[in-house]
Design a protein around this motif. Structure first.
Motif, PDB file in Angstrom:
ATOM      1  N   PHE A  97       0.840  -1.197   0.000  1.00 44.44           N
ATOM      2  CA  PHE A  97       0.000   0.000   0.000  1.00 44.44           C
ATOM      3  C   PHE A  97       0.877   1.249   0.000  1.00 44.44           C
ATOM      4  CE2 PHE A  97      -2.477   3.262   2.396  1.00 44.44           C
ATOM      5  CZ  PHE A  97      -3.466   3.447   1.439  1.00 44.44           C
ATOM      6  N   GLY A  98       0.668   2.108  -1.008  1.00 40.33           N
ATOM      7  CA  GLY A  98       1.460   3.337  -1.094  1.00 40.33           C
ATOM      8  C   GLY A  98       2.864   3.131  -1.639  1.00 40.33           C
ATOM      9  N   ALA A  99       3.144   1.936  -2.196  1.00 40.01           N
ATOM     10  CA  ALA A  99       4.493   1.665  -2.710  1.00 40.01           C
ATOM     11  C   ALA A  99       4.903   2.641  -3.799  1.00 40.01           C
ATOM     12  CB  ALA A  99       4.567   0.234  -3.247  1.00 40.01           C
ATOM     13  N   ALA A 100       3.928   3.134  -4.560  1.00 36.24           N
ATOM     14  CA  ALA A 100       4.221   4.069  -5.644  1.00 36.24           C
ATOM     15  C   ALA A 100       3.767   5.483  -5.300  1.00 36.24           C
ATOM     16  CB  ALA A 100       3.552   3.601  -6.938  1.00 36.24           C
ATOM     17  N   GLY A 101       3.503   5.728  -4.042  1.00 31.86           N
ATOM     18  CA  GLY A 101       3.026   7.041  -3.617  1.00 31.86           C
ATOM     19  C   GLY A 101       4.152   8.051  -3.480  1.00 31.86           C
ATOM     20  N   ASN A 102       3.781   9.272  -3.217  1.00 35.31           N
ATOM     21  CA  ASN A 102       4.735  10.365  -3.010  1.00 35.31           C
ATOM     22  C   ASN A 102       5.678  10.560  -4.200  1.00 35.31           C
ATOM     23  OD1 ASN A 102       3.770  10.902  -0.346  1.00 35.31           O
ATOM     24  ND2 ASN A 102       4.948   9.136   0.393  1.00 35.31           N
ATOM     25  N   GLY A 103       5.131  10.427  -5.391  1.00 33.19           N
ATOM     26  CA  GLY A 103       5.939  10.675  -6.583  1.00 33.19           C
ATOM     27  C   GLY A 103       6.909   9.569  -6.935  1.00 33.19           C
ATOM     28  N   PRO A 118       2.847 -10.389  -9.637  1.00 33.94           N
ATOM     29  CA  PRO A 118       2.338 -11.388  -8.684  1.00 33.94           C
ATOM     30  C   PRO A 118       1.146 -10.873  -7.879  1.00 33.94           C
ATOM     31  CG  PRO A 118       4.737 -11.359  -8.627  1.00 33.94           C
ATOM     32  CD  PRO A 118       4.306 -10.186  -9.462  1.00 33.94           C
ATOM     33  N   CYS A 119       1.193  -9.605  -7.504  1.00 29.84           N
ATOM     34  CA  CYS A 119       0.084  -9.004  -6.760  1.00 29.84           C
ATOM     35  C   CYS A 119      -1.153  -8.897  -7.641  1.00 29.84           C
ATOM     36  CB  CYS A 119       0.476  -7.630  -6.239  1.00 29.84           C
ATOM     37  SG  CYS A 119       1.882  -7.637  -5.112  1.00 29.84           S
ATOM     38  N   TYR A 120      -0.952  -8.495  -8.894  1.00 31.48           N
ATOM     39  CA  TYR A 120      -2.069  -8.359  -9.827  1.00 31.48           C
ATOM     40  C   TYR A 120      -2.732  -9.713 -10.083  1.00 31.48           C
ATOM     41  CZ  TYR A 120      -4.653  -7.436 -14.120  1.00 31.48           C
ATOM     42  OH  TYR A 120      -5.654  -7.351 -15.049  1.00 31.48           O
ATOM     43  N   ASP A 121      -1.917 -10.739 -10.312  1.00 30.83           N
ATOM     44  CA  ASP A 121      -2.470 -12.073 -10.567  1.00 30.83           C
ATOM     45  C   ASP A 121      -3.241 -12.587  -9.352  1.00 30.83           C
ATOM     46  OD1 ASP A 121      -1.381 -12.060 -13.083  1.00 30.83           O
ATOM     47  OD2 ASP A 121       0.399 -13.234 -12.546  1.00 30.83           O
ATOM     48  N   ALA A 122      -2.697 -12.358  -8.164  1.00 32.38           N
ATOM     49  CA  ALA A 122      -3.375 -12.807  -6.933  1.00 32.38           C
ATOM     50  C   ALA A 122      -4.702 -12.070  -6.746  1.00 32.38           C
ATOM     51  CB  ALA A 122      -2.467 -12.581  -5.724  1.00 32.38           C
ATOM     52  N   LEU A 165     -13.634  -7.116  -0.170  1.00 30.82           N
ATOM     53  CA  LEU A 165     -12.530  -6.168  -0.087  1.00 30.82           C
ATOM     54  C   LEU A 165     -11.362  -6.727   0.722  1.00 30.82           C
ATOM     55  CD1 LEU A 165     -11.353  -3.322  -0.590  1.00 30.82           C
ATOM     56  CD2 LEU A 165     -12.553  -2.568   1.488  1.00 30.82           C
ATOM     57  N   GLY A 166     -11.649  -7.267   1.898  1.00 31.41           N
ATOM     58  CA  GLY A 166     -10.591  -7.783   2.759  1.00 31.41           C
ATOM     59  C   GLY A 166      -9.829  -8.927   2.121  1.00 31.41           C
ATOM     60  N   GLU A 167     -10.539  -9.820   1.470  1.00 30.32           N
ATOM     61  CA  GLU A 167      -9.880 -10.952   0.817  1.00 30.32           C
ATOM     62  C   GLU A 167      -9.005 -10.495  -0.341  1.00 30.32           C
ATOM     63  OE1 GLU A 167     -13.141 -14.489   1.656  1.00 30.32           O
ATOM     64  OE2 GLU A 167     -13.581 -12.939   0.177  1.00 30.32           O
ATOM     65  N   ILE A 217      -3.311  -9.499  -2.169  1.00 29.52           N
ATOM     66  CA  ILE A 217      -2.212  -8.648  -2.630  1.00 29.52           C
ATOM     67  C   ILE A 217      -1.023  -8.752  -1.688  1.00 29.52           C
ATOM     68  CG2 ILE A 217      -1.473  -6.256  -2.979  1.00 29.52           C
ATOM     69  CD1 ILE A 217      -4.336  -5.641  -3.916  1.00 29.52           C
ATOM     70  N   GLU A 218      -1.284  -8.602  -0.400  1.00 34.80           N
ATOM     71  CA  GLU A 218      -0.200  -8.613   0.577  1.00 34.80           C
ATOM     72  C   GLU A 218       0.426  -9.997   0.724  1.00 34.80           C
ATOM     73  OE1 GLU A 218       1.215  -6.089   1.875  1.00 34.80           O
ATOM     74  OE2 GLU A 218      -0.217  -4.629   1.058  1.00 34.80           O
ATOM     75  N   LYS A 219      -0.361 -11.041   0.602  1.00 33.24           N
ATOM     76  CA  LYS A 219       0.185 -12.402   0.667  1.00 33.24           C
ATOM     77  C   LYS A 219       1.105 -12.648  -0.536  1.00 33.24           C
ATOM     78  CE  LYS A 219      -1.268 -17.205   1.436  1.00 33.24           C
ATOM     79  NZ  LYS A 219      -0.409 -17.843   0.404  1.00 33.24           N
TER      80      LYS A 219
END
Length: 452
Positions: free
Chosen positions: A95-101, A332-336, A347-349, A354-356
């Protein structure tokens, strides 16, 4: 110590069972507590988020069609706090990995079609939503069925045609087009996957940019049942950017970073379809949403420019460029996420998936862009340092104020810029590029000041 942990966990469970999200957040922010956030507790937190953002009072606040972007509401403010609390606890690594420019394509934001094709190795046409022939196919199927029925039963074909039109109108008004979409999925089995992958693009990119996602629906019937969508879409992903909301509603000065975040998220559905299918069929509505958003932004001083056709097209290209790079980088996150959506995950799942994926696949959150765009030559230049498996990578700082590699090369004693990159430019070229970069930065600053 064990008793204190058990007590904190029991208290959190109590809050979540009552959908008391503010109290749960307060407990999560308490550094003196240690809580084992199991999968069930994790999902329960997001169930509470969905409850908070689905309240009728919340959605009455965002129902004004004249709003450029929804105003901050209590539920969505609490949702933002929940995401922040989970992030600070180390539960939301992506979450926020691509945030803050922290973009994957740094440097200039001018992206002409030829340069976009070069960077992505994709045709511009594949990133342009094409008119769908779904209505034509469905109409042909219905007409054939009506003709057969008329022959078998002896009924008047014109009566059957009129009845079909009336049923279609009823479907649109009462069921948000659910019956038509059911027929569409029967005729085109791949349609459901396209919708799923399109929405997963919006979902993941919003998440990576640090904008809390509050819900995702994949069918008109689901949208009709969800008050957050109010039957206004056939499928959609709802996210919230608190900073953008405050800015466009006059609480803070509007920044280019906020405009850029929105642009990348809106173009992410098109990006996802183009990556997987080689062509974006959906997304015309997304393009219109971006056009509507940018054209409604009113400058607050005489020096500020309105967004015109050319600048809007460029912003769309820049947005889809960043979205494609992000989806590929976090595949990997997108596929999951796609798998979770296919299983009907809430939403939670979806967030848990993504995080898993981050942990299971040892996904390293990026800290540097893959390359930088320079305003050089006729089309611009995509400059990188080394090539790896056909993709180019560049080691540069993540500071969004960093304009380009040549300017950075002048500071190579202080920053980790490869010698090979420096050697490709003569001293004169470096100075010339540095001057151009500084002039562009001053112009960007003037533009930002003009929008205040």
């Amino acid at each position: 110590m064990s008793t204190l942990i058990d007590s904190a966990e029991a208290q959190l469970d109590k809050y979540l069972s009552a959908s008391d999200l503010p109290s749960a957040i307060k407990l999560l922010n308490d550094d003196s507590t240690t809580i084992n956030l199991t999968r069930d507790r994790f999902i329960s937190i997001f169930a509470a988020i969905e409850d908070a953002t689905s309240a009728p009072s919340e959605n009455q606040l965002i129902a004004d069609p004249d709003q450029i972007y929804p105003a901050v509401s209590p539920g969505r403010s609490t949702m933002t706090d929940a995401y922040s609390a989970l992030k600070s606890r180390g539960h939301l690594l992506a979450f926020g990995a691509a945030g803050n420019g922290n973009v994957l394509a740094g440097g200039s934001k001018t992206v002409v079609p030829k340069l976009l094709e070069e960077i992505l190795s994709m045709k511009m046409s594949s990133l342009t939503p094409q008119p769908s022939n779904t209505l034509l196919v469905a109409g042909a199927v219905l007409a054939t069925a009506e003709a057969v029925l008329a022959l078998v039963t002896g009924w008047d074909f014109s009566v059957l045609a009129l009845l079909t039109v009336l049923l279609s109108l009823a479907d649109r008004l009462l069921l948000n087009g659910a019956a038509f979409e059911f027929l569409q999925r029967l005729i085109m089995p791949s349609y459901a996957e396209k919708v799923r992958r399109h929405e997963a693009g919006h979902f993941l990119v919003a998440y990576l940019l640090g904008c809390p996602v509050e819900g995702c629906v994949l069918s008109p019937l689901a949208a009709l049942k969800d008050v957050r969508f109010a039957g206004t879409v056939s499928a959609g992903t709802s996210f919230f950017d608190k900073e953008l909301s405050l800015q466009v509603n006059g609480r803070k000065p509007l920044t280019r970073d906020s405009i850029d975040r929105f642009s990348v998220i809106v173009m992410a559905g098109i990006a996802a379809e183009a990556i997987h299918f080689g062509q974006a069929d959906g997304g015309a509505g997304d393009e219109m949403a971006l056009v509507r958003f940018l054209t409604q932004i009113m400058p607050r001083s005489g020096g500020a420019r309105l967004w015109d056709g050319d600048t809007i097209k460029n912003q769309a290209r820049w947005g889809v460029l960043q979205a494609v790079l992000l989806i590929k980088r976090y595949k990997p996150c997108y596929d999951a996420l796609c798998d979770a959506l296919e299983r009907g995950g809430d939403l939670g799942e979806c967030v848990y998936a993504i995080e898993k994926a981050v942990r299971d696949n040892n996904v390293v959150v990026h800290e540097q862009p893959l390359g930088v765009i320079l305003d050089r030559g006729e089309y611009g230049v995509w400059l990188t340092d080394t090539e790896k498996e056909g993709d180019k990578q560049l080691t540069v700082p993540v500071d969004s104020q960093t304009p380009s590699a040549p300017a950075l090369s002048m500071l190579k004693g202080e920053q980790n810029v490869k010698n090979e990159l420096v050697d490709t430019l003569s001293e004169e070229e470096v100075l010339r590029e540095y001057k151009a970069v500084m002039e562009k930065k001053l112009k960007d600053i003037d533009d930002k000041l003009g929008m205040l």
